[in-house]
Motif scaffolding. Sequence first.
Motif, PDB file in Angstrom:
ATOM      1  N   PHE A  66       0.841  -1.202   0.000  1.00 11.96           N
ATOM      2  CA  PHE A  66       0.000   0.000   0.000  1.00 11.96           C
ATOM      3  C   PHE A  66       0.874   1.250   0.000  1.00 11.96           C
ATOM      4  N   GLY A  67       1.979   1.191  -0.735  1.00 13.63           N
ATOM      5  CA  GLY A  67       2.869   2.331  -0.845  1.00 13.63           C
ATOM      6  C   GLY A  67       3.885   2.449   0.273  1.00 13.63           C
ATOM      7  N   MET A  68       3.847   1.553   1.250  1.00 15.34           N
ATOM      8  CA  MET A  68       4.784   1.603   2.373  1.00 15.34           C
ATOM      9  C   MET A  68       5.881   0.559   2.178  1.00 15.34           C
ATOM     10  N   ALA A  69       7.109   0.949   2.482  1.00 11.27           N
ATOM     11  CA  ALA A  69       8.252   0.053   2.342  1.00 11.27           C
ATOM     12  C   ALA A  69       8.478  -0.700   3.649  1.00 11.27           C
ATOM     13  N   PRO A  70       8.803  -1.990   3.600  1.00 13.61           N
ATOM     14  CA  PRO A  70       9.032  -2.769   4.826  1.00 13.61           C
ATOM     15  C   PRO A  70      10.379  -2.444   5.450  1.00 13.61           C
ATOM     16  N   ASP A  71      10.489  -2.683   6.752  1.00 15.03           N
ATOM     17  CA  ASP A  71      11.765  -2.501   7.447  1.00 15.03           C
ATOM     18  C   ASP A  71      12.745  -3.571   6.993  1.00 15.03           C
ATOM     19  N   ALA A 204       2.256   9.141  -2.149  1.00 17.93           N
ATOM     20  CA  ALA A 204       1.756  10.511  -2.030  1.00 17.93           C
ATOM     21  C   ALA A 204       0.515  10.575  -1.147  1.00 17.93           C
ATOM     22  N   PHE A 205      -0.404   9.643  -1.314  1.00 17.23           N
ATOM     23  CA  PHE A 205      -1.611   9.631  -0.478  1.00 17.23           C
ATOM     24  C   PHE A 205      -1.261   9.315   0.973  1.00 17.23           C
ATOM     25  N   ASN A 206      -0.297   8.427   1.178  1.00 20.27           N
ATOM     26  CA  ASN A 206       0.131   8.126   2.549  1.00 20.27           C
ATOM     27  C   ASN A 206       0.742   9.354   3.214  1.00 20.27           C
ATOM     28  N   ASP A 207       1.596  10.074   2.493  1.00 20.83           N
ATOM     29  CA  ASP A 207       2.234  11.271   3.044  1.00 20.83           C
ATOM     30  C   ASP A 207       1.203  12.356   3.333  1.00 20.83           C
ATOM     31  N   LEU A 208       0.243  12.527   2.417  1.00 19.09           N
ATOM     32  CA  LEU A 208      -0.791  13.543   2.620  1.00 19.09           C
ATOM     33  C   LEU A 208      -1.623  13.226   3.851  1.00 19.09           C
ATOM     34  N   ALA A 209      -1.994  11.953   4.011  1.00 20.91           N
ATOM     35  CA  ALA A 209      -2.766  11.557   5.187  1.00 20.91           C
ATOM     36  C   ALA A 209      -1.961  11.774   6.461  1.00 20.91           C
ATOM     37  N   GLN A 211       0.415  14.015   6.974  1.00 20.26           N
ATOM     38  CA  GLN A 211       0.500  15.446   7.239  1.00 20.26           C
ATOM     39  C   GLN A 211      -0.792  15.984   7.850  1.00 20.26           C
ATOM     40  N   VAL A 212      -1.934  15.514   7.351  1.00 25.21           N
ATOM     41  CA  VAL A 212      -3.219  15.955   7.898  1.00 25.21           C
ATOM     42  C   VAL A 212      -3.379  15.477   9.334  1.00 25.21           C
ATOM     43  N   ARG A 213      -2.991  14.240   9.594  1.00 26.10           N
ATOM     44  CA  ARG A 213      -3.099  13.693  10.959  1.00 26.10           C
ATOM     45  C   ARG A 213      -2.224  14.464  11.931  1.00 26.10           C
ATOM     46  N   ASP A 214      -1.002  14.792  11.515  1.00 27.81           N
ATOM     47  CA  ASP A 214      -0.095  15.530  12.398  1.00 27.81           C
ATOM     48  C   ASP A 214      -0.502  16.993  12.561  1.00 27.81           C
ATOM     49  N   GLY A 215      -1.097  17.559  11.513  1.00 29.18           N
ATOM     50  CA  GLY A 215      -1.449  18.972  11.560  1.00 29.18           C
ATOM     51  C   GLY A 215      -2.761  19.263  12.271  1.00 29.18           C
ATOM     52  N   MET A 216      -3.608  18.240  12.436  1.00 32.65           N
ATOM     53  CA  MET A 216      -4.907  18.427  13.088  1.00 32.65           C
ATOM     54  C   MET A 216      -5.101  17.339  14.137  1.00 32.65           C
ATOM     55  N   PRO A 217      -4.539  17.518  15.329  1.00 33.39           N
ATOM     56  CA  PRO A 217      -4.676  16.496  16.374  1.00 33.39           C
ATOM     57  C   PRO A 217      -6.153  16.198  16.664  1.00 33.39           C
ATOM     58  N   GLY A 218      -6.456  14.924  16.802  1.00 28.17           N
ATOM     59  CA  GLY A 218      -7.829  14.525  17.097  1.00 28.17           C
ATOM     60  C   GLY A 218      -8.629  14.288  15.833  1.00 28.17           C
ATOM     61  N   LEU A 219      -9.264  15.348  15.327  1.00 31.41           N
ATOM     62  CA  LEU A 219     -10.105  15.223  14.140  1.00 31.41           C
ATOM     63  C   LEU A 219      -9.285  14.899  12.894  1.00 31.41           C
ATOM     64  N   GLY A 220      -8.015  15.224  12.925  1.00 29.64           N
ATOM     65  CA  GLY A 220      -7.160  14.955  11.777  1.00 29.64           C
ATOM     66  C   GLY A 220      -7.054  13.474  11.459  1.00 29.64           C
ATOM     67  N   LEU A 221      -7.188  12.613  12.469  1.00 30.94           N
ATOM     68  CA  LEU A 221      -7.127  11.179  12.240  1.00 30.94           C
ATOM     69  C   LEU A 221      -8.276  10.727  11.336  1.00 30.94           C
ATOM     70  N   LEU A 225      -7.929   9.131   7.562  1.00 30.91           N
ATOM     71  CA  LEU A 225      -8.518   7.860   7.138  1.00 30.91           C
ATOM     72  C   LEU A 225      -9.342   8.030   5.860  1.00 30.91           C
ATOM     73  N   VAL A 226     -10.060   9.160   5.772  1.00 34.26           N
ATOM     74  CA  VAL A 226     -10.844   9.427   4.563  1.00 34.26           C
ATOM     75  C   VAL A 226      -9.922   9.601   3.355  1.00 34.26           C
ATOM     76  N   ILE A 227      -8.818  10.314   3.548  1.00 31.79           N
ATOM     77  CA  ILE A 227      -7.857  10.513   2.457  1.00 31.79           C
ATOM     78  C   ILE A 227      -7.277   9.182   2.011  1.00 31.79           C
ATOM     79  N   LEU A 228      -6.930   8.340   2.980  1.00 31.05           N
ATOM     80  CA  LEU A 228      -6.378   7.031   2.638  1.00 31.05           C
ATOM     81  C   LEU A 228      -7.392   6.180   1.879  1.00 31.05           C
ATOM     82  N   LEU A 229      -8.639   6.196   2.336  1.00 31.96           N
ATOM     83  CA  LEU A 229      -9.669   5.380   1.692  1.00 31.96           C
ATOM     84  C   LEU A 229      -9.927   5.840   0.265  1.00 31.96           C
ATOM     85  N   ILE A 230     -10.139   7.149   0.084  1.00 29.15           N
ATOM     86  CA  ILE A 230     -10.424   7.673  -1.250  1.00 29.15           C
ATOM     87  C   ILE A 230      -9.197   7.553  -2.150  1.00 29.15           C
ATOM     88  N   GLY A 231      -8.031   7.909  -1.615  1.00 25.16           N
ATOM     89  CA  GLY A 231      -6.812   7.901  -2.415  1.00 25.16           C
ATOM     90  C   GLY A 231      -6.440   6.511  -2.905  1.00 25.16           C
TER      91      GLY A 231
END
Length: 276
Positions: A66-71, A204-209, A211-221, A225-231
């Motif tokens: 899902f766009g994420m690289a494994p450790d 890109a969608f992972n990074d955008l999500a 940034q939104v989560r970090d920039g809006m504590p609480g409701l940003g989560l 999730l909406v950005i991840l689902l739609i993206g």
Amino acid sequence: VIVFFSFKLFFGMIVGDVGYGLLLGGIVVVFWKRMGQSETGRRFRILFAALVGTTVAWGALVGSYFGMAPDRGTIFGAVKILDLNDYDTMMMISISIGAAHVILANLMEVRRRGPSPASLDAGGWITMVIGGLILSAGGGSAGYWLLGAGAFLILLFTGVEGFGLKRLIQGMLGLTRITNVFGDILSYLRLFALGLATSSLAVAFNDLAGQVRDGMPGLGLLFALVILLIGHTLNFALAMMSGFVHGLRLNFIEFFNWSAPEEGVSFRAFAKKETA
């Protein structure tokens, strides 16, 4: 058989994500029983199962989940042996696959024509493609010799039904297809380009999500999730469409351009005819 195996390879390289492959697998499982109610459906579910396997396998090799690289310390990181950002290597892999596909198409032509001078034309193209691969890998003079030998075979055996000057002209016309073989092989670069596009959009969608989560504590989560689902839904749909369209295109245009003989009935325009 060749189209089946090459198509599933191309599809897997274009989608190239373990997460998307498993998502496609989940859809196949849901509709598995329904597809088994007809002969066509049973054949399609075998195809889809093969596509899922290839997509998951290639996604693991390039390390995309899902766009994420494994450790690197995990088993998933150990399986990753290719890097989509290594442009030179990935382009060379795509071109080599294209060259192998064109060579296989001409081998089919050799087999179809049988042991006759007409098959040497296809043999010439095989020799030229191999020579080009050797040159691209820095093989030096061996590549030039193979290119020359291939061109000689094409020049002499493209028009086996002709004699003298007519045969020479047909051979020279046959050599003009060198631009075709070059363009057809380069067309396989879409395997790398589309795979990179799928991975880049997922990142890109992972990074955008994030940034939104970090920039809006609480409701940003919730927004994240909406950005991840739609993206990822959008990216998954685009990847599926690209996998089918371009995976089939490389078979039905580039591959059959070198292997499928003309068939069918010549078109005759409609005309009015008098009847007695």
